[in-house]
Enzyme design. Structure first.
Site, PDB file in Angstrom:
ATOM      1  N   ASP A 157       0.999  -1.260   0.194  1.00  0.00           N
ATOM      2  CA  ASP A 157       0.029   0.022  -0.141  1.00  0.00           C
ATOM      3  C   ASP A 157       0.773   1.558   0.214  1.00  0.00           C
ATOM      4  O   ASP A 157       2.577   1.205   0.737  1.00  0.00           O
ATOM      5  CB  ASP A 157      -0.288  -0.048   1.316  1.00  0.00           C
ATOM      6  CG  ASP A 157      -2.452   1.411   1.353  1.00  0.00           C
ATOM      7  OD1 ASP A 157      -2.323   0.910   0.101  1.00  0.00           O
ATOM      8  OD2 ASP A 157      -2.765   1.383   2.083  1.00  0.00           O
ATOM      9  N   HIS A 176       1.541   3.206  -9.424  1.00  0.00           N
ATOM     10  CA  HIS A 176       1.623   1.273  -9.424  1.00  0.00           C
ATOM     11  C   HIS A 176       3.301   0.884  -9.777  1.00  0.00           C
ATOM     12  O   HIS A 176       3.618  -0.074  -9.530  1.00  0.00           O
ATOM     13  CB  HIS A 176       0.381   1.339 -10.536  1.00  0.00           C
ATOM     14  CG  HIS A 176      -0.764   1.622  -9.000  1.00  0.00           C
ATOM     15  ND1 HIS A 176      -0.957   1.812  -8.222  1.00  0.00           N
ATOM     16  CD2 HIS A 176      -1.609   2.146  -9.444  1.00  0.00           C
ATOM     17  CE1 HIS A 176      -1.858   1.890  -7.902  1.00  0.00           C
ATOM     18  NE2 HIS A 176      -2.524   2.803  -8.501  1.00  0.00           N
ATOM     19  N   LEU A 195      11.458 -20.117  -5.388  1.00  0.00           N
ATOM     20  CA  LEU A 195      10.183 -19.342  -4.532  1.00  0.00           C
ATOM     21  C   LEU A 195       9.135 -19.400  -4.940  1.00  0.00           C
ATOM     22  O   LEU A 195       8.952 -18.934  -5.694  1.00  0.00           O
ATOM     23  CB  LEU A 195      10.824 -17.957  -4.757  1.00  0.00           C
ATOM     24  CG  LEU A 195       9.905 -17.043  -3.829  1.00  0.00           C
ATOM     25  CD1 LEU A 195       9.796 -17.488  -2.855  1.00  0.00           C
ATOM     26  CD2 LEU A 195      10.240 -15.710  -4.732  1.00  0.00           C
TER      27      LEU A 195
END
Ligand code: IPE
Ligand code: IPE
Ligand code: MG
Length: 209
Positions: free
Chosen positions: A11, A28, A122
C-alpha cells in the site's frame, strides 16, 4: 529465523505519486520496481513463499482510468518480468476471481503460470481481484456444490493457498493499520508488521529489517 511464507499488502503507491505531483499510475509503476526487488530478495534469503496483494475486490471502485491503468500495467509487467522470474527459478501463480478479468489479461496470467509451473525456488502468489471474504465464500460454495460437509478442516482445504503453510509474517506498508480484506482466514496466526514506508520506497533493506 527466515519466515517460510511472507504476505504483503503493498500500500502507498498513490501517496508516493501524489507527493511528486505525478498521476497515481506512476506510483503503481514504481511499485512494480519495488516488487521486483522484493521477489529477488525473498529468493536470495531463502523465503519459500511470497504472497502479495496487488488488486482487491474493492479496488474496482477506483476511478476508471486508474483501474484500466492497473490492468495495462499487469499485462505489461507480465510480458516484461516473466523471463526473469523464469531465470531465477520463481513460480508465479495468481489468486483471485479471474472471471471478471479481460481475455487478454487472463491469457497473460495463464501463460505466466504455465511457463513457470516447474520452478521450485520461490512460489510467488499474486492476489489479483482477490478478497478474503471472496475466498471464504468460494471455498464454502465449492464444498456445497460437491455436497461435502462444511467443517473447519474442509474449508481450509478448499481455500486458496491450501497447498502452502499459512503466512508466518504479514507486512503492510503505507502506514494504515488494517487488513483490508486480505488473507482473512490464512492470517489467523500471522505476525503483523506495519511499516510507515510507502510501497514504492520499500526496498531489500526494509524487507531485511
Ligand atoms: C496500493 O496503493 C496499490 C493498490 C491498491 C493497487 P494505493 O493505490 O492504495 O496507494 P494509496 O493508499 O492511495 O497511497
Ligand atoms: C489494499 O490497499 C489492497 C491492495 C494493496 C491491493 P487499499 O488501499 O485498497 O486498501 P484500503 O482502501 O486502504 O483499505
Ligand atoms: Mg491504499
Amino acid at each position: 529465523m527466515i519466515p517460510h511464507h511472507i504476505a504483503i499488502v503493498m500500500d502507498g503507491n498513490g501517496r508516493w505519486a501524489k507527493r511528486r505531483f505525478l498521476p497515481r499510475v506512476a506510483g503503481h509503476k514504481k511499485g512494480v520496481d519495488a516488487l521486483r526487488a522484493c521477489v529477488r530478495r525473498c529468493g536470495d534469503i531463502g523465503v519459500r513463499v511470497l504472497t502479495v496483494f496487488a488488486f482487491s475486490s474493492e479496488n474496482w471502485n477506483r476511478p476508471p482510468d486508474e483501474v484500466s491503468g492497473l490492468m495495462e500495467l499487469l499485462a505489461l509487467a507480465l510480458a516484461r518480468e516473466v523471463p526473469q522470474l523464469q531465470a531465477e527459478g520463481v513460480r508465479i501463480r495468481f489468486i483471485g476471481n479471474r472471471s471478471a478479468l479481460s481475455d487478454k489479461v487472463r491469457a497473460g496470467l495463464e501463460q505466466a503460470e504455465a511457463l513457470t509451473a516447474g520452478n521450485q525456488r520461490l512460489l510467488f502468489n499474486v492476489c489479483f481481484n482477490y478478497g478474503g471474504r471472496w475466498d471464504i465464500a468460494q471455498a464454502a460454495a465449492s464444498l456445497a456444490a460437491r455436497g461435502e460437509p462444511i467443517t473447519e478442516h474442509s474449508l481450509d482445504r478448499a481455500m486458496s493457498l491450501a497447498d502452502v503453510p499459512d503466512p508466518d509474517l504479514l507486512i503492510r506498508t503505507g502506514g494504515e493499520m488494517r487488513i483490508s480484506n486480505f488473507l482473512l482466514w490464512q492470517a489467523a496466526y500471522s505476525e503483523l508488521y506495519f511499516s510507515d514506508r510507502l510501497w514504492p520506497d520499500f526496498d531489500a533493506a526494509a524487507l531485511d529489517e
